[in-house]
Design a protein around this motif. Structure first.
Motif, PDB file in Angstrom:
ATOM      1  N   THR A 228       0.841  -1.199   0.000  1.00  0.00           N
ATOM      2  CA  THR A 228       0.000   0.000   0.000  1.00  0.00           C
ATOM      3  C   THR A 228       0.874   1.246   0.000  1.00  0.00           C
ATOM      4  N   LEU A 229       0.475   2.248  -0.779  1.00  0.00           N
ATOM      5  CA  LEU A 229       1.125   3.560  -0.737  1.00  0.00           C
ATOM      6  C   LEU A 229       0.104   4.607  -0.311  1.00  0.00           C
ATOM      7  N   VAL A 230       0.487   5.421   0.660  1.00  0.00           N
ATOM      8  CA  VAL A 230      -0.355   6.529   1.114  1.00  0.00           C
ATOM      9  C   VAL A 230       0.461   7.803   0.987  1.00  0.00           C
ATOM     10  N   SER A 231      -0.082   8.810   0.319  1.00  0.00           N
ATOM     11  CA  SER A 231       0.633  10.085   0.184  1.00  0.00           C
ATOM     12  C   SER A 231      -0.269  11.231   0.618  1.00  0.00           C
ATOM     13  N   ASP A 232       0.324  12.170   1.346  1.00  0.00           N
ATOM     14  CA  ASP A 232      -0.392  13.292   1.945  1.00  0.00           C
ATOM     15  C   ASP A 232       0.103  14.588   1.302  1.00  0.00           C
ATOM     16  N   GLY A 233      -0.736  15.157   0.422  1.00  0.00           N
ATOM     17  CA  GLY A 233      -0.414  16.437  -0.186  1.00  0.00           C
ATOM     18  C   GLY A 233      -1.170  17.594   0.426  1.00  0.00           C
ATOM     19  N   GLY A 234      -2.181  17.268   1.241  1.00  0.00           N
ATOM     20  CA  GLY A 234      -2.939  18.304   1.933  1.00  0.00           C
ATOM     21  C   GLY A 234      -3.682  19.261   1.020  1.00  0.00           C
ATOM     22  N   GLY A 235      -3.875  18.885  -0.247  1.00  0.00           N
ATOM     23  CA  GLY A 235      -4.506  19.793  -1.188  1.00  0.00           C
ATOM     24  C   GLY A 235      -3.597  20.918  -1.645  1.00  0.00           C
ATOM     25  N   LYS A 236      -2.323  20.882  -1.206  1.00  0.00           N
ATOM     26  CA  LYS A 236      -1.369  21.949  -1.541  1.00  0.00           C
ATOM     27  C   LYS A 236      -0.499  21.589  -2.748  1.00  0.00           C
ATOM     28  N   VAL A 237      -0.240  20.292  -2.912  1.00  0.00           N
ATOM     29  CA  VAL A 237       0.587  19.807  -4.018  1.00  0.00           C
ATOM     30  C   VAL A 237      -0.048  18.544  -4.575  1.00  0.00           C
ATOM     31  N   THR A 238       0.418  18.128  -5.732  1.00  0.00           N
ATOM     32  CA  THR A 238      -0.130  16.927  -6.363  1.00  0.00           C
ATOM     33  C   THR A 238       0.243  15.686  -5.567  1.00  0.00           C
ATOM     34  N   ALA A 239      -0.759  14.873  -5.242  1.00  0.00           N
ATOM     35  CA  ALA A 239      -0.548  13.618  -4.526  1.00  0.00           C
ATOM     36  C   ALA A 239      -1.730  12.710  -4.828  1.00  0.00           C
ATOM     37  N   THR A 240      -1.561  11.416  -4.573  1.00  0.00           N
ATOM     38  CA  THR A 240      -2.686  10.507  -4.781  1.00  0.00           C
ATOM     39  C   THR A 240      -3.788  10.863  -3.784  1.00  0.00           C
ATOM     40  N   ILE A 241      -5.031  10.899  -4.240  1.00  0.00           N
ATOM     41  CA  ILE A 241      -6.122  11.338  -3.373  1.00  0.00           C
ATOM     42  C   ILE A 241      -6.692  10.201  -2.534  1.00  0.00           C
ATOM     43  N   ARG A 242      -6.237   8.978  -2.801  1.00  0.00           N
ATOM     44  CA  ARG A 242      -6.608   7.836  -1.968  1.00  0.00           C
ATOM     45  C   ARG A 242      -5.454   6.845  -1.986  1.00  0.00           C
ATOM     46  N   PRO A 243      -5.363   5.941  -1.008  1.00  0.00           N
ATOM     47  CA  PRO A 243      -4.258   4.979  -0.989  1.00  0.00           C
ATOM     48  C   PRO A 243      -4.222   4.121  -2.254  1.00  0.00           C
ATOM     49  N   LEU A 244      -2.999   3.829  -2.719  1.00  0.00           N
ATOM     50  CA  LEU A 244      -2.801   2.920  -3.838  1.00  0.00           C
ATOM     51  C   LEU A 244      -2.516   1.529  -3.300  1.00  0.00           C
ATOM     52  N   GLN A 245      -3.176   0.530  -3.865  1.00  0.00           N
ATOM     53  CA  GLN A 245      -2.989  -0.850  -3.423  1.00  0.00           C
ATOM     54  C   GLN A 245      -2.406  -1.668  -4.570  1.00  0.00           C
ATOM     55  N   GLY A 246      -1.345  -2.405  -4.280  1.00  0.00           N
ATOM     56  CA  GLY A 246      -0.764  -3.308  -5.280  1.00  0.00           C
ATOM     57  C   GLY A 246       0.579  -2.838  -5.797  1.00  0.00           C
ATOM     58  N   SER A 247       1.518  -3.774  -5.893  1.00  0.00           N
ATOM     59  CA  SER A 247       2.877  -3.428  -6.329  1.00  0.00           C
ATOM     60  C   SER A 247       2.906  -2.861  -7.741  1.00  0.00           C
ATOM     61  N   ASP A 248       2.023  -3.333  -8.621  1.00  0.00           N
ATOM     62  CA  ASP A 248       2.036  -2.850  -9.994  1.00  0.00           C
ATOM     63  C   ASP A 248       1.609  -1.383 -10.079  1.00  0.00           C
ATOM     64  N   ARG A 249       0.600  -1.011  -9.320  1.00  0.00           N
ATOM     65  CA  ARG A 249       0.130   0.380  -9.364  1.00  0.00           C
ATOM     66  C   ARG A 249       1.165   1.323  -8.734  1.00  0.00           C
ATOM     67  N   ILE A 250       1.805   0.883  -7.663  1.00  0.00           N
ATOM     68  CA  ILE A 250       2.835   1.711  -7.028  1.00  0.00           C
ATOM     69  C   ILE A 250       4.032   1.863  -7.965  1.00  0.00           C
ATOM     70  N   ALA A 251       4.433   0.781  -8.602  1.00  0.00           N
ATOM     71  CA  ALA A 251       5.553   0.842  -9.549  1.00  0.00           C
ATOM     72  C   ALA A 251       5.226   1.774 -10.716  1.00  0.00           C
ATOM     73  N   ASP A 252       3.995   1.714 -11.201  1.00  0.00           N
ATOM     74  CA  ASP A 252       3.583   2.612 -12.287  1.00  0.00           C
ATOM     75  C   ASP A 252       3.712   4.078 -11.868  1.00  0.00           C
ATOM     76  N   LEU A 253       3.332   4.373 -10.623  1.00  0.00           N
ATOM     77  CA  LEU A 253       3.401   5.748 -10.131  1.00  0.00           C
ATOM     78  C   LEU A 253       4.849   6.247 -10.113  1.00  0.00           C
ATOM     79  N   PHE A 254       5.760   5.465  -9.573  1.00  0.00           N
ATOM     80  CA  PHE A 254       7.147   5.910  -9.486  1.00  0.00           C
ATOM     81  C   PHE A 254       7.825   5.932 -10.858  1.00  0.00           C
ATOM     82  N   TRP A 255       7.412   5.051 -11.734  1.00  0.00           N
ATOM     83  CA  TRP A 255       7.925   5.087 -13.111  1.00  0.00           C
ATOM     84  C   TRP A 255       7.525   6.421 -13.768  1.00  0.00           C
TER      85      TRP A 255
END
Length: 286
Positions: free
Chosen positions: A199-226
């Motif tokens: 699981t990936l959780v990112s907190d942007g606080g509405g101030k910067v770009t971040a995922t708006i809900r937790p990402l689940q799964g290694s493939d989706r997290i890898a896609d994000l960092f790619w």
């Protein structure tokens, strides 16, 4: 010892308690300041135990503040993560050895699932080592009720904490491999380091770009960092630092601290990635 000197003797303990209660340095500092004001105005001739008085005041002020901020956090834009207490961009081996005296962002995130008084009772018993009679006096509940609260909280926390402690050197090496893989945008290498259901959780606080809900799964997290590596290119600089005494990835974008990222590990793979991007929770420089 004068009033101010006596308070300063206990300040770091009070701040540690308030921070663990609230998961926010700024809120914790406000609570400790409020405790100081009450202490300054109190009749100290009637106070037999200064430490007990100050811990009680801080605990109850912290519970009241937590009730208020919980409503704000429920309406927070996207996931809410704790505000780091300490951010060290160039930790020494000595400072890294101090990991046990701090508290991880993952642990604080788990505590967010507890009610205010339940959280206070759990911390006082499990972290600060007060007995149940003391906990009952500190939070103003019966001893039996405190036992129930701590028992429930312990069950909830243990159910979601990693099953085994990870050696600091192992933790750091895995984080370094993750850093190099994400810098290179190496999708296969990132996936190899992650649990399949990470699981990936990112907190942007509405101030910067971040995922708006937790990402689940290694493939989706890898896609994000790619995608991040392709978009930022060489402008995103990364190195290992520490947050609350725990190894963390520090990312800079155009000379400003952009994010801090910590991980939790299960079975030698990364089970959770927590990224704080909200600039209000990050030092202005590092």
């Amino acid at each position: 010892m004068n009033t101010e000197s006596l308070f300063e003797t206990y300040r770091s303990r009070l701040l540690g308690l308030a921070y663990r209660l609230l998961g926010s340095r700024s809120d914790a500092e406000d609570v400790v300041q409020d405790a100081w004001l009450r202490w300054h105005q109190a009749d100290r001739s009637a106070i037999r135990d200064a430490e007990a008085w100050l811990v009680t005041a801080t605990t109850r002020l912290g519970i009241d503040r937590l009730r208020l901020v919980r409503n704000e956090r429920e309406n927070y834009p996207g996931p809410w993560l704790p505000e780091p207490l300490t951010v060290d961009t160039s930790p020494t081996p000595e400072s890294r050895a101090d990991i046990g005296s701090q508290v991880s962002l993952a642990f604080l995130s788990l505590l967010e699932r507890l009610g205010p008084e339940e959280r206070a009772a759990f911390l006082l018993k499990e972290v600060f080592d007060y007995d149940y009679a003391q906990v009952a006096e500190l939070i103003g509940h019966s001893e039996a009720n405190c036992r129930q609260m701590v028992h429930r909280a312990r069950q909830r926390v243990q159910a979601e904490r990693p099953r085994f402690e990870v050696e600091p050197d192992t933790h750091r090496r895995l984080l370094e491999r993750f850093m190099y893989a994400t810098q290179a945008g190496d999708r296969a290498a990132i996936m190899q380091l992650l649990h399949a259901n990470a699981t990936l959780v990112s907190d942007g606080g509405g101030k910067v770009t971040a995922t708006i809900r937790p990402l689940q799964g290694s493939d989706r997290i890898a896609d994000l960092f790619w995608a991040l590596s392709r978009r930022a290119g060489d402008e995103l600089k990364t190195r290992i630092g520490s947050v609350n005494g725990e190894p963390a990835l520090m990312r800079w974008y155009q000379g400003r601290l952009h994010s801090i990222t910590t991980i939790t590990i299960e079975d030698d793979r990364i089970a959770q990635v927590l990224s704080v991007l909200n600039p209000d929770k990050l030092p202005a420089s590092g």
